[in-house]
Design a protein around this motif. Structure first.
Motif, mmCIF file in Angstrom:
data_model
loop_
_atom_site.group_PDB
_atom_site.id
_atom_site.type_symbol
_atom_site.label_atom_id
_atom_site.label_comp_id
_atom_site.label_asym_id
_atom_site.label_seq_id
_atom_site.Cartn_x
_atom_site.Cartn_y
_atom_site.Cartn_z
ATOM 1 N N SER A 111 -22.085 -17.256 -17.441
ATOM 2 C CA SER A 111 -22.330 -16.367 -16.308
ATOM 3 C C SER A 111 -23.645 -16.742 -15.656
ATOM 4 O O SER A 111 -24.573 -17.188 -16.319
ATOM 5 N N CYS A 149 -19.734 -15.399 -11.928
ATOM 6 C CA CYS A 149 -20.859 -14.590 -11.487
ATOM 7 C C CYS A 149 -21.043 -13.460 -12.495
ATOM 8 O O CYS A 149 -20.086 -12.999 -13.097
ATOM 9 N N ASP A 195 -20.938 -10.121 -13.217
ATOM 10 C CA ASP A 195 -20.354 -8.974 -12.549
ATOM 11 C C ASP A 195 -19.370 -8.335 -13.520
ATOM 12 O O ASP A 195 -18.625 -9.039 -14.207
ATOM 13 N N GLU A 196 -19.363 -7.014 -13.593
ATOM 14 C CA GLU A 196 -18.469 -6.360 -14.541
ATOM 15 C C GLU A 196 -17.005 -6.597 -14.189
ATOM 16 O O GLU A 196 -16.140 -6.553 -15.055
ATOM 17 N N ARG A 197 -16.699 -6.896 -12.923
ATOM 18 C CA ARG A 197 -15.309 -7.178 -12.549
ATOM 19 C C ARG A 197 -14.851 -8.525 -13.104
ATOM 20 O O ARG A 197 -13.674 -8.719 -13.371
ATOM 21 N N GLU A 198 -15.757 -9.456 -13.287
ATOM 22 C CA GLU A 198 -15.392 -10.775 -13.776
ATOM 23 C C GLU A 198 -15.547 -10.910 -15.282
ATOM 24 O O GLU A 198 -15.074 -11.871 -15.876
ATOM 25 N N ALA A 227 -26.216 -15.298 -12.354
ATOM 26 C CA ALA A 227 -26.443 -14.363 -11.264
ATOM 27 C C ALA A 227 -26.575 -15.139 -9.972
ATOM 28 O O ALA A 227 -27.165 -16.209 -9.941
#
Length: 135
Positions: free
Chosen positions: A49, A26, A28-31, A51
């Motif tokens: 990636s 996804c 997302d900055e965490r991934e 969305a």
């Protein structure tokens, strides 16, 4: 469309050019850090990636978590549960870790380090304020 003849090496070149794995994440900055680490660990892995939500509602409970966390949109109820478990040879290590964390938690809750009560909070802040006022 022309297909390579049986025994031809034309098809082998295409197979060798394929990546070892393709992984979708996804956006997302965490991934993003996971994507970069995966690409650095193996140059043959290709990551993408996208969305959006992938449609797998999961209730995830990590090895140190007391409660699970729903990894899905708020309006969706997770149908699957993922429970992180230690390997058989690491069970003793996990128990020692849990005992240590429990001891440290009790120590901080029941000592002057914690500010959970009015008096201890006041004493701790007053003492820390005086100590930090001196340059």
């Amino acid at each position: 469309m022309v297909l390579p003849a049986i025994g031809s090496t034309a098809g082998l070149c295409e197979l060798e050019a394929r990546p070892a794995a393709q992984v979708f994440f996804c956006i997302d900055e965490r991934e993003e850090s996971m994507r970069r680490a995966l690409e650095e660990a193996d140059a043959e892995v290709e990551t993408f990636s996208s969305a959006g939500y992938f449609g797998v509602a999961v209730d995830y409970k990590g090895i140190d978590d007391t409660h699970g966390a729903a990894f899905c949109p708020v309006v969706v109820k997770p149908r699957h549960a993922v429970l992180e478990q230690p390997k058989a040879e690491d069970r003793e290590l996990l128990e020692r870790r849990r005992l240590r964390r429990r001891f440290l938690g009790l120590l901080t809750r029941n000592s002057f380090v914690s500010s959970r009560t009015l008096m201890r909070g006041w004493l701790f802040n007053y003492g820390a304020g005086i100590a930090l006022a001196v340059p």
